[in-house]
Design a protein around this motif. Structure first.
Motif, PDB file in Angstrom:
ATOM      1  N   ALA A  14      13.083 -35.581  17.105  1.00 21.51           N
ATOM      2  CA  ALA A  14      13.903 -36.360  18.039  1.00 21.51           C
ATOM      3  C   ALA A  14      15.320 -35.781  18.119  1.00 21.51           C
ATOM      4  O   ALA A  14      15.770 -35.070  17.214  1.00 21.51           O
ATOM      5  CB  ALA A  14      13.960 -37.810  17.561  1.00 21.51           C
ATOM      6  N   PRO A  15      16.080 -36.135  19.188  1.00 19.67           N
ATOM      7  CA  PRO A  15      17.480 -35.698  19.252  1.00 19.67           C
ATOM      8  C   PRO A  15      18.288 -36.334  18.107  1.00 19.67           C
ATOM      9  O   PRO A  15      18.019 -37.476  17.718  1.00 19.67           O
ATOM     10  CB  PRO A  15      17.979 -36.250  20.603  1.00 19.67           C
ATOM     11  CG  PRO A  15      16.754 -36.634  21.363  1.00 19.67           C
ATOM     12  CD  PRO A  15      15.691 -36.944  20.355  1.00 19.67           C
ATOM     13  N   THR A  16      19.287 -35.615  17.625  1.00 23.74           N
ATOM     14  CA  THR A  16      20.088 -36.094  16.486  1.00 23.74           C
ATOM     15  C   THR A  16      20.596 -37.519  16.714  1.00 23.74           C
ATOM     16  O   THR A  16      20.488 -38.372  15.836  1.00 23.74           O
ATOM     17  CB  THR A  16      21.309 -35.169  16.281  1.00 23.74           C
ATOM     18  OG1 THR A  16      20.859 -33.836  16.405  1.00 23.74           O
ATOM     19  CG2 THR A  16      21.959 -35.383  14.937  1.00 23.74           C
ATOM     20  N   ALA A  17      21.136 -37.756  17.909  1.00 20.99           N
ATOM     21  CA  ALA A  17      21.750 -39.054  18.196  1.00 20.99           C
ATOM     22  C   ALA A  17      20.716 -40.184  18.254  1.00 20.99           C
ATOM     23  O   ALA A  17      21.091 -41.364  18.250  1.00 20.99           O
ATOM     24  CB  ALA A  17      22.507 -38.979  19.523  1.00 20.99           C
ATOM     25  N   ASP A  31      13.320 -46.579  13.965  1.00 19.84           N
ATOM     26  CA  ASP A  31      13.152 -48.019  14.196  1.00 19.84           C
ATOM     27  C   ASP A  31      11.933 -48.281  15.083  1.00 19.84           C
ATOM     28  O   ASP A  31      11.131 -49.167  14.815  1.00 19.84           O
ATOM     29  CB  ASP A  31      14.396 -48.607  14.882  1.00 19.84           C
ATOM     30  CG  ASP A  31      15.577 -48.680  13.923  1.00 19.84           C
ATOM     31  OD1 ASP A  31      15.360 -48.514  12.707  1.00 19.84           O
ATOM     32  OD2 ASP A  31      16.715 -48.884  14.409  1.00 19.84           O
ATOM     33  N   CYS A  32      11.810 -47.509  16.176  1.00 21.72           N
ATOM     34  CA  CYS A  32      10.681 -47.688  17.104  1.00 21.72           C
ATOM     35  C   CYS A  32       9.345 -47.524  16.385  1.00 21.72           C
ATOM     36  O   CYS A  32       8.367 -48.193  16.699  1.00 21.72           O
ATOM     37  CB  CYS A  32      10.713 -46.634  18.223  1.00 21.72           C
ATOM     38  SG  CYS A  32      12.003 -46.837  19.426  1.00 21.72           S
ATOM     39  N   LEU A  33       9.337 -46.573  15.415  1.00 16.51           N
ATOM     40  CA  LEU A  33       8.060 -46.208  14.784  1.00 16.51           C
ATOM     41  C   LEU A  33       7.940 -46.800  13.372  1.00 16.51           C
ATOM     42  O   LEU A  33       7.103 -46.368  12.580  1.00 16.51           O
ATOM     43  CB  LEU A  33       7.932 -44.683  14.741  1.00 16.51           C
ATOM     44  CG  LEU A  33       7.826 -44.021  16.128  1.00 16.51           C
ATOM     45  CD1 LEU A  33       8.063 -42.519  16.051  1.00 16.51           C
ATOM     46  CD2 LEU A  33       6.473 -44.319  16.767  1.00 16.51           C
ATOM     47  N   ALA A  34       8.777 -47.807  13.092  1.00 16.33           N
ATOM     48  CA  ALA A  34       8.840 -48.363  11.728  1.00 16.33           C
ATOM     49  C   ALA A  34       7.483 -48.871  11.232  1.00 16.33           C
ATOM     50  O   ALA A  34       7.171 -48.790  10.046  1.00 16.33           O
ATOM     51  CB  ALA A  34       9.871 -49.486  11.676  1.00 16.33           C
ATOM     52  N   GLU A  35       6.663 -49.373  12.152  1.00 22.71           N
ATOM     53  CA  GLU A  35       5.344 -49.904  11.727  1.00 22.71           C
ATOM     54  C   GLU A  35       4.367 -48.789  11.387  1.00 22.71           C
ATOM     55  O   GLU A  35       3.311 -49.037  10.803  1.00 22.71           O
ATOM     56  CB  GLU A  35       4.730 -50.733  12.863  1.00 22.71           C
ATOM     57  CG  GLU A  35       5.361 -52.095  13.013  1.00 22.71           C
ATOM     58  CD  GLU A  35       4.836 -52.816  14.243  1.00 22.71           C
ATOM     59  OE1 GLU A  35       3.737 -52.488  14.712  1.00 22.71           O
ATOM     60  OE2 GLU A  35       5.568 -53.686  14.731  1.00 22.71           O
ATOM     61  N   HIS A  36       4.706 -47.577  11.808  1.00 17.19           N
ATOM     62  CA  HIS A  36       3.776 -46.453  11.614  1.00 17.19           C
ATOM     63  C   HIS A  36       4.206 -45.651  10.399  1.00 17.19           C
ATOM     64  O   HIS A  36       4.939 -44.675  10.499  1.00 17.19           O
ATOM     65  CB  HIS A  36       3.722 -45.592  12.874  1.00 17.19           C
ATOM     66  CG  HIS A  36       3.250 -46.360  14.062  1.00 17.19           C
ATOM     67  ND1 HIS A  36       1.920 -46.539  14.345  1.00 17.19           N
ATOM     68  CD2 HIS A  36       3.928 -47.044  15.007  1.00 17.19           C
ATOM     69  CE1 HIS A  36       1.797 -47.290  15.416  1.00 17.19           C
ATOM     70  NE2 HIS A  36       3.001 -47.618  15.846  1.00 17.19           N
ATOM     71  N   HIS A  37       3.710 -46.083   9.229  1.00 19.82           N
ATOM     72  CA  HIS A  37       4.190 -45.493   7.981  1.00 19.82           C
ATOM     73  C   HIS A  37       3.778 -44.033   7.830  1.00 19.82           C
ATOM     74  O   HIS A  37       4.382 -43.290   7.064  1.00 19.82           O
ATOM     75  CB  HIS A  37       3.684 -46.326   6.799  1.00 19.82           C
ATOM     76  CG  HIS A  37       4.144 -47.754   6.887  1.00 19.82           C
ATOM     77  ND1 HIS A  37       5.463 -48.105   6.767  1.00 19.82           N
ATOM     78  CD2 HIS A  37       3.454 -48.896   7.141  1.00 19.82           C
ATOM     79  CE1 HIS A  37       5.573 -49.429   6.928  1.00 19.82           C
ATOM     80  NE2 HIS A  37       4.370 -49.924   7.161  1.00 19.82           N
ATOM     81  N   SER A  38       2.751 -43.631   8.551  1.00 25.06           N
ATOM     82  CA  SER A  38       2.270 -42.248   8.402  1.00 25.06           C
ATOM     83  C   SER A  38       3.066 -41.261   9.250  1.00 25.06           C
ATOM     84  O   SER A  38       2.797 -40.065   9.234  1.00 25.06           O
ATOM     85  CB  SER A  38       0.792 -42.174   8.786  1.00 25.06           C
ATOM     86  OG  SER A  38       0.629 -42.677  10.091  1.00 25.06           O
ATOM     87  N   VAL A  39       4.073 -41.761   9.992  1.00 25.21           N
ATOM     88  CA  VAL A  39       4.850 -40.879  10.870  1.00 25.21           C
ATOM     89  C   VAL A  39       6.143 -40.464  10.179  1.00 25.21           C
ATOM     90  O   VAL A  39       6.849 -41.296   9.609  1.00 25.21           O
ATOM     91  CB  VAL A  39       5.183 -41.599  12.200  1.00 25.21           C
ATOM     92  CG1 VAL A  39       6.083 -40.736  13.071  1.00 25.21           C
ATOM     93  CG2 VAL A  39       3.902 -41.962  12.959  1.00 25.21           C
ATOM     94  N   THR A  40       6.446 -39.162  10.242  1.00 27.60           N
ATOM     95  CA  THR A  40       7.732 -38.656   9.737  1.00 27.60           C
ATOM     96  C   THR A  40       8.598 -38.292  10.934  1.00 27.60           C
ATOM     97  O   THR A  40       8.129 -37.629  11.865  1.00 27.60           O
ATOM     98  CB  THR A  40       7.510 -37.401   8.871  1.00 27.60           C
ATOM     99  OG1 THR A  40       6.644 -37.744   7.806  1.00 27.60           O
ATOM    100  CG2 THR A  40       8.827 -36.873   8.323  1.00 27.60           C
ATOM    101  N   VAL A  41       9.843 -38.731  10.936  1.00 24.51           N
ATOM    102  CA  VAL A  41      10.763 -38.434  12.039  1.00 24.51           C
ATOM    103  C   VAL A  41      11.845 -37.487  11.531  1.00 24.51           C
ATOM    104  O   VAL A  41      12.510 -37.789  10.532  1.00 24.51           O
ATOM    105  CB  VAL A  41      11.418 -39.724  12.587  1.00 24.51           C
ATOM    106  CG1 VAL A  41      12.382 -39.388  13.724  1.00 24.51           C
ATOM    107  CG2 VAL A  41      10.354 -40.723  13.067  1.00 24.51           C
ATOM    108  N   ILE A  42      11.997 -36.341  12.208  1.00 22.73           N
ATOM    109  CA  ILE A  42      13.083 -35.413  11.856  1.00 22.73           C
ATOM    110  C   ILE A  42      13.792 -34.960  13.139  1.00 22.73           C
ATOM    111  O   ILE A  42      13.332 -35.239  14.254  1.00 22.73           O
ATOM    112  CB  ILE A  42      12.585 -34.187  11.046  1.00 22.73           C
ATOM    113  CG1 ILE A  42      11.612 -33.340  11.873  1.00 22.73           C
ATOM    114  CG2 ILE A  42      11.969 -34.609   9.730  1.00 22.73           C
ATOM    115  CD1 ILE A  42      11.311 -31.982  11.249  1.00 22.73           C
ATOM    116  N   GLN A  43      14.864 -34.225  12.948  1.00 25.29           N
ATOM    117  CA  GLN A  43      15.684 -33.752  14.057  1.00 25.29           C
ATOM    118  C   GLN A  43      15.005 -32.589  14.786  1.00 25.29           C
ATOM    119  O   GLN A  43      14.488 -31.672  14.143  1.00 25.29           O
ATOM    120  CB  GLN A  43      17.001 -33.285  13.441  1.00 25.29           C
ATOM    121  CG  GLN A  43      18.074 -32.960  14.414  1.00 25.29           C
ATOM    122  CD  GLN A  43      19.340 -32.561  13.658  1.00 25.29           C
ATOM    123  OE1 GLN A  43      19.660 -33.160  12.623  1.00 25.29           O
ATOM    124  NE2 GLN A  43      20.029 -31.566  14.157  1.00 25.29           N
TER     125      GLN A  43
END
Ligand code: CTP
Length: 234
Positions: free
Chosen positions: A52-55, A62-74
């Motif tokens: 995702a974009p840094t900002a 937050d959007c993907l909080a229910e999806h514990h198997s997802v990793t979000v990075i820049q």
């Protein structure tokens, strides 16, 4: 290992409006949530990475909080930089096993199907690289001066590329490393890199519904597709 890299690092300049299109709501939920769920629900996908974009990192988490198997990075500056960041994360986190494959997917294609994902996984393991594509519907006209029609390639040989586009991680990394800065600048996606180096990329049948949300009109199409899906499920 089969890793889905959901490319959400763009700003959506053609959509306009200040909020990147991957966060706009369709059917009451952000586009990116619809997209991520297609991969978290697929039994053959081992890991889902969202770039995702840094900002927008915290908002994405937050959007993907229910999806514990997802990793979000820049993500990166360009789409290919975002793919490169995903490859680096995979090497650092999962290692560089020859069997690791990456499914690169536009965050703004929320209607990818289970079948398309399954076919990508089968094809990338068999052929090493694949691109989802549908036959061109319209005649495509080349124009070098943007004023007069030039070459008109036979439509039967033309396809429209969609995503996922899937690759063996080590091979994609090797090809990306081989690019000159000029080549890297000119190439819009990873399939182009394979084409430039004469490496085979298998065609996986896509679907017309697997649209890429680009312009405001596409949001209306997306809403209509979602309503049609809901009606079919009811
Ligand atoms: N993308 C990305 N990293 C970038 C640029 C694009 O991950 N630096 C992603 C977008 O978020 C999108 C996908 O690549 O999911 C397809 O790109 P595109 O439709 O061109 O998205 P944007 O770059 O956001 O849109 P625009 O070109 O209108 O600015």
């Amino acid at each position: 290992m089969t890793i889905a890299a959901i490319l959400a690092g763009g700003t959506g300049s053609r959509m306009g409006g200040g909020i990147p299109k991957q966060y706009l709501p369709v059917g009451g939920r952000p586009v990116i949530v619809h997209t991520a769920e297609k991969f978290t629900a697929h039994p053959q996908v081992d890991c889902v990475l969202v770039l995702a974009p840094t900002a927008w990192l915290e908002h994405t988490r937050d959007c993907l909080a229910e999806h514990h198997s997802v990793t979000v990075i820049q993500g990166g500056e360009t789409r290919n930089d975002t793919i490169r960041t995903a490859l680096d994360w995979i090497a650092a986190t999962c290692g560089t096993d020859e069997d690791h494959v990456i499914l690169t997917h536009d965050a703004v294609r929320p209607f990818v199907t289970n079948q398309i994902i399954s076919n990508n996984i089968a094809a990338v393991h068999t052929h090493g690289a694949c691109v989802t594509a549908i036959p061109a519907i319209d005649t495509i006209v080349k124009s070098k001066d943007n004023a007069f029609a030039g070459e008109i390639p036979p439509r039967g040989e033309l396809y429209l590329a969609q995503t996922p586009q899937s690759f063996r991680c080590n091979k994609l990394r090797e090809l990306m490393n081989s690019l000159t800065p000029e080549e890297a600048h000119a190439l819009t996606d990873a399939t182009c890199i394979y084409a430039l180096r004469n490496e085979p990329v298998f065609l996986v049948p896509g679907e017309a519904r697997n649209i890429k949300i680009t312009y405001p009109f596409d949001m209306k199409v997306a809403q209509a597709i979602l309503e049609e899906e809901a009606a079919c499920d009811a």
